[in-house]
Design a protein around this motif. Structure first.
Motif, PDB file in Angstrom:
ATOM      1  N   LEU A 150      -2.019  42.922  42.120  1.00 34.36           N
ATOM      2  CA  LEU A 150      -2.402  42.075  41.688  1.00 34.36           C
ATOM      3  C   LEU A 150      -2.892  43.478  40.832  1.00 34.36           C
ATOM      4  CD1 LEU A 150      -3.799  38.995  41.675  1.00 34.36           C
ATOM      5  CD2 LEU A 150      -2.242  39.122  41.100  1.00 34.36           C
ATOM      6  N   ILE A 151      -2.794  43.829  39.456  1.00 36.96           N
ATOM      7  CA  ILE A 151      -3.417  45.223  38.401  1.00 36.96           C
ATOM      8  C   ILE A 151      -3.600  44.614  37.329  1.00 36.96           C
ATOM      9  CG2 ILE A 151      -1.928  46.631  39.950  1.00 36.96           C
ATOM     10  CD1 ILE A 151       0.166  46.528  37.461  1.00 36.96           C
ATOM     11  N   ASN A 152      -4.576  45.485  36.253  1.00 34.91           N
ATOM     12  CA  ASN A 152      -4.664  45.058  34.540  1.00 34.91           C
ATOM     13  C   ASN A 152      -3.875  45.425  34.033  1.00 34.91           C
ATOM     14  OD1 ASN A 152      -6.130  47.751  35.513  1.00 34.91           O
ATOM     15  ND2 ASN A 152      -8.015  46.926  35.771  1.00 34.91           N
ATOM     16  N   TYR A 153      -4.469  46.303  33.031  1.00 37.58           N
ATOM     17  CA  TYR A 153      -3.585  46.858  31.913  1.00 37.58           C
ATOM     18  C   TYR A 153      -3.501  48.540  32.269  1.00 37.58           C
ATOM     19  CZ  TYR A 153      -1.582  48.400  27.596  1.00 37.58           C
ATOM     20  OH  TYR A 153      -0.784  48.781  26.692  1.00 37.58           O
ATOM     21  N   GLN A 154      -4.870  48.680  32.548  1.00 39.29           N
ATOM     22  CA  GLN A 154      -4.957  50.286  32.284  1.00 39.29           C
ATOM     23  C   GLN A 154      -4.083  51.114  33.341  1.00 39.29           C
ATOM     24  OE1 GLN A 154      -6.216  52.143  30.484  1.00 39.29           O
ATOM     25  NE2 GLN A 154      -6.670  50.401  28.978  1.00 39.29           N
ATOM     26  N   GLN A 155      -4.487  49.759  34.707  1.00 32.52           N
ATOM     27  CA  GLN A 155      -3.785  50.030  36.004  1.00 32.52           C
ATOM     28  C   GLN A 155      -1.860  50.264  35.564  1.00 32.52           C
ATOM     29  OE1 GLN A 155      -5.375  47.559  38.111  1.00 32.52           O
ATOM     30  NE2 GLN A 155      -6.522  48.500  39.793  1.00 32.52           N
ATOM     31  N   PHE A 156      -1.926  49.413  35.246  1.00 38.75           N
ATOM     32  CA  PHE A 156      -0.381  49.203  34.294  1.00 38.75           C
ATOM     33  C   PHE A 156      -0.022  50.522  33.844  1.00 38.75           C
ATOM     34  CE2 PHE A 156       3.072  48.226  30.999  1.00 38.75           C
ATOM     35  CZ  PHE A 156       4.008  48.188  31.741  1.00 38.75           C
ATOM     36  N   LEU A 157      -0.516  51.008  33.354  1.00 43.18           N
ATOM     37  CA  LEU A 157      -0.832  52.153  32.066  1.00 43.18           C
ATOM     38  C   LEU A 157      -0.442  53.461  32.731  1.00 43.18           C
ATOM     39  CD1 LEU A 157      -2.373  52.184  29.111  1.00 43.18           C
ATOM     40  CD2 LEU A 157       0.140  51.598  29.246  1.00 43.18           C
ATOM     41  N   GLU A 158      -1.323  53.591  33.870  1.00 43.78           N
ATOM     42  CA  GLU A 158      -1.179  54.711  34.784  1.00 43.78           C
ATOM     43  C   GLU A 158      -0.270  54.599  35.389  1.00 43.78           C
ATOM     44  OE1 GLU A 158      -5.367  54.733  37.109  1.00 43.78           O
ATOM     45  OE2 GLU A 158      -6.532  54.185  34.803  1.00 43.78           O
ATOM     46  N   GLY A 159       0.019  53.596  36.641  1.00 42.52           N
ATOM     47  CA  GLY A 159       0.992  53.498  37.007  1.00 42.52           C
ATOM     48  C   GLY A 159       2.562  53.304  36.762  1.00 42.52           C
ATOM     49  N   TYR A 160       2.796  52.996  35.907  1.00 50.10           N
ATOM     50  CA  TYR A 160       4.067  53.130  35.029  1.00 50.10           C
ATOM     51  C   TYR A 160       4.158  55.014  34.526  1.00 50.10           C
ATOM     52  CZ  TYR A 160       8.231  52.804  31.548  1.00 50.10           C
ATOM     53  OH  TYR A 160       8.914  53.365  30.737  1.00 50.10           O
TER      54      TYR A 160
END
Length: 145
Positions: free
Chosen positions: A9-19
């Motif tokens: 599970l990730i939050n939005y900031q982790q999504f942005l960084e990962g993408y």
């Protein structure tokens, strides 16, 4: 019982960084993308472009070939039909790109897409990644029956 138990599970900031780093990929559901672009959460600048190209493709597939056949012959009718199919395919692909673009711009849109299963987020190994927010909400509401 539930395959989502081991889902990362990730939050939005982790999504942005990962993408941005290429650690995760996003697979947008092409059949739902146009609906998401036209939703209240969609970027208003993308709506008019999507609407224009979708309707142009539809008009070139159905009424235009009939008119062209009557006025100019079957070659123009066939050309109109094929062009309409190509435009519709490109409009769907464009809608998917709009969805991804809006997911990166807006956390609300990101949550909306994931809530309605409009996209799948995966890590490099192909494992599905979920949203911490949606996981927390589903636990508050209980498991669906």
């Amino acid at each position: 019982m539930n395959k989502d138990i081991n889902k990362k599970l990730i939050n939005y900031q982790q999504f942005l960084e990962g993408y941005k780093t290429g650690e995760i990929t996003v697979l947008v559901n092409n059949s739902k993308a146009g609906d998401f672009v036209m939703s209240n959460f969609g970027d208003k600048h993308n709506k008019s472009a999507h609407l224009f190209w979708t309707w142009l493709g539809i008009l070139l597939i159905f009424p235009s070939p009939i008119i062209f056949w009557v006025l100019f012959g079957w070659v123009y009718a066939l050309g109109s039909f094929i062009l309409g199919l190509m435009i519709n395919k490109v409009a769907r692909k464009s809608a998917s790109q709009f969805v991804l673009q809006n997911m990166i711009k807006s956390e609300d849109f990101w949550d909306y897409i994931l809530l309605h299963k409009g996209a799948i987020i995966q890590d490099k190994e192909g494992n599905e990644i979920g949203s911490k927010f949606l996981d927390r909400m589903s636990k508050k509401q209980g498991e669906p029956k």
